[in-house]
Design an enzyme around this catalytic site. Sequence first.
Site, mmCIF file in Angstrom:
data_model
loop_
_atom_site.group_PDB
_atom_site.id
_atom_site.type_symbol
_atom_site.label_atom_id
_atom_site.label_comp_id
_atom_site.label_asym_id
_atom_site.label_seq_id
_atom_site.Cartn_x
_atom_site.Cartn_y
_atom_site.Cartn_z
ATOM 1 N N ALA B 114 0.693 -1.152 -0.108
ATOM 2 C CA ALA B 114 -0.045 0.025 0.026
ATOM 3 C C ALA B 114 0.817 1.212 -0.055
ATOM 4 C CB ALA B 114 -0.881 -0.024 1.329
ATOM 5 N N ASN B 352 -4.054 -10.168 3.322
ATOM 6 C CA ASN B 352 -3.654 -9.767 2.191
ATOM 7 C C ASN B 352 -2.139 -8.895 2.208
ATOM 8 O OD1 ASN B 352 -4.384 -6.965 3.071
ATOM 9 N ND2 ASN B 352 -6.412 -7.583 2.543
ATOM 10 N N HIS B 353 -1.662 -8.818 3.561
ATOM 11 C CA HIS B 353 -0.371 -8.297 3.623
ATOM 12 C C HIS B 353 -0.214 -6.892 3.166
ATOM 13 C CE1 HIS B 353 -0.124 -12.598 4.586
ATOM 14 N NE2 HIS B 353 -0.125 -12.753 3.340
ATOM 15 N N CYS B 354 -1.268 -6.167 3.214
ATOM 16 C CA CYS B 354 -1.127 -4.684 2.942
ATOM 17 C C CYS B 354 -1.051 -4.748 1.275
ATOM 18 C CB CYS B 354 0.073 -3.733 3.598
ATOM 19 S SG CYS B 354 -0.523 -3.709 5.063
ATOM 20 N N ALA B 355 -1.264 -5.733 0.755
ATOM 21 C CA ALA B 355 -1.127 -5.719 -0.769
ATOM 22 C C ALA B 355 -2.514 -6.053 -1.488
ATOM 23 C CB ALA B 355 -0.154 -6.377 -1.556
#
Lengths: 142, 399
Positions: B114, B352-355
């Site tokens: 992000a 989603n691991h900030c993605a």
Amino acid sequence: MDNDIKRSIILDNYQDNSNRIIPDNVSEYIKINSNNDSCIDNIDIYVKINGNLIEDIKYYGEACVIAISSTNILRNLLVGKTFDEAKNILRNYFNMIEEKEYDNHLLKEACVYSDISKQPSRKTCATLFARGISKILSQNDK
Amino acid sequence: MNREDFTILNNGKLIYFDNGATTLKPDCVRDTINDYYNIYTSNIHRGDYSSSLKVSELYDNCREEVRDYINAKYCCEIIFTSGATESLNDIVFGFFRHNLKKGDEVLITESEHASNVLPWFILQKEMGIVVKYISLNENYEVTIDNLQKAITNKTKVVSLAHVTNVIGDVRDIKNIAKICHEKDIFVVVDAAQSAAHEKIDVVDMDIDFLAFSAHKMYGPTGVGVLYGKFNLLKKMIPCRYGGGMNAIFNNDGYVELKDLPDRLEAGTPNIEGVLGLCECIKYIKKIGLEKINKYEHDLRKYLIDRLSELDFITVYNKNNNGIIVSFNINGVFSQDTAIYLDKYNICVRAGNHCAKMVKNVFNVANTVRVSLSFYNTKEEVDLLINVLKNSKNIWEEIL
């Protein structure tokens, strides 16, 4: 309630995908998204309202076993109810989650989450649907 | 290896596989921070007493330590920030907001974090630049071919993670930069996931701007680095104004700023953080980045081989070259898997691991991520595999 019975109710509802769909006639439904900041639960809730009655609810998204199963249980409890009846059920549900007094006859299967407060991080999972539907009810109350 | 350097690893049965989120901290980093508080607490560049002079000297030496670590030309090209996120925001809003125009194109990918997406989206909205995506190949990687296809005569910036945080692919930054610079395109690199694992040489790779955080490289949270080539950095407009960065200001509004790097570091910095960052870099250098890299890649191969034995597991990035492994137990939501593993003191990341755009790539929104470090062992991998093998009982364990 016995732990095996609780687990069985939770899993049955987790695996029941009959209402975990985007409705075909989506324009007839009000949609709201509900998600949890602290984790990755994320569902869209679709509610069909007829006057003061909740005619149908569908939901779609990804979330953990607690979030999805509680969504399904509450969905089944609320369909066919008036706004006032639904609000009363939700009020009792939130009370149960917060370890306050509640009417277990009203909540039926939803009582499987009566001790979820022992796992504080999962309280938000158990209320994912309840928070979303509460917003719709308050926004559309006539 | 080097597990004895970490008190936290010797205090229990912790199996820490979430190094992409943050790494554990060795005792030497903790001690350095303690010393600042216990022995010489004082502000920098402001006092004429011995502790202030000492901490000023230590702080200034940190810049040299970082410069050497990424092989920058000058110390003043190293700016201390609160982390990679702030660095990337400063690069976008302090430099590119003033050096791009409507219609200019910025290339990123759908697997970016992000922090390397949202600032560009804001510029897109504010000034009409266009954010475009380089297509990823079947292994979710950036290829030179796809980069060249994505470049148009309006492309002005290519902004990429060195290593992505879900897929873990290591990008060929040197060749990417070569192609970009032939076309006068700026190259921004998010090194948050790579700084502790891959060699970075900003001169050899010809990187224009670089960002990374200390806490993902065994250092403290709340501190990181913005590197920029001197000629670019001197054109950067500060995003924050205040003490420490101004040379003169008068009541008529006249302001003269200090030279680099001070002009981009307003206010009292995170002193203990910078000292901790310095110490963690010394620590990595002492072990040796090449040795770390080899160990971690060997361990990654072992993990992939062992996971491949389990037919109820889907691994999404088997063919990549990084040290991040993303997988799911088939039919189980990633967060439920993470909660199950936690019962065995195994820390992994679910989500989603900030993605958040990566779902377009994997066709799955959420995964379990194991991100390795040199202190992880084959024995820990074996334990993970055993616990996964017993995951038929997952609902009995977590419900």
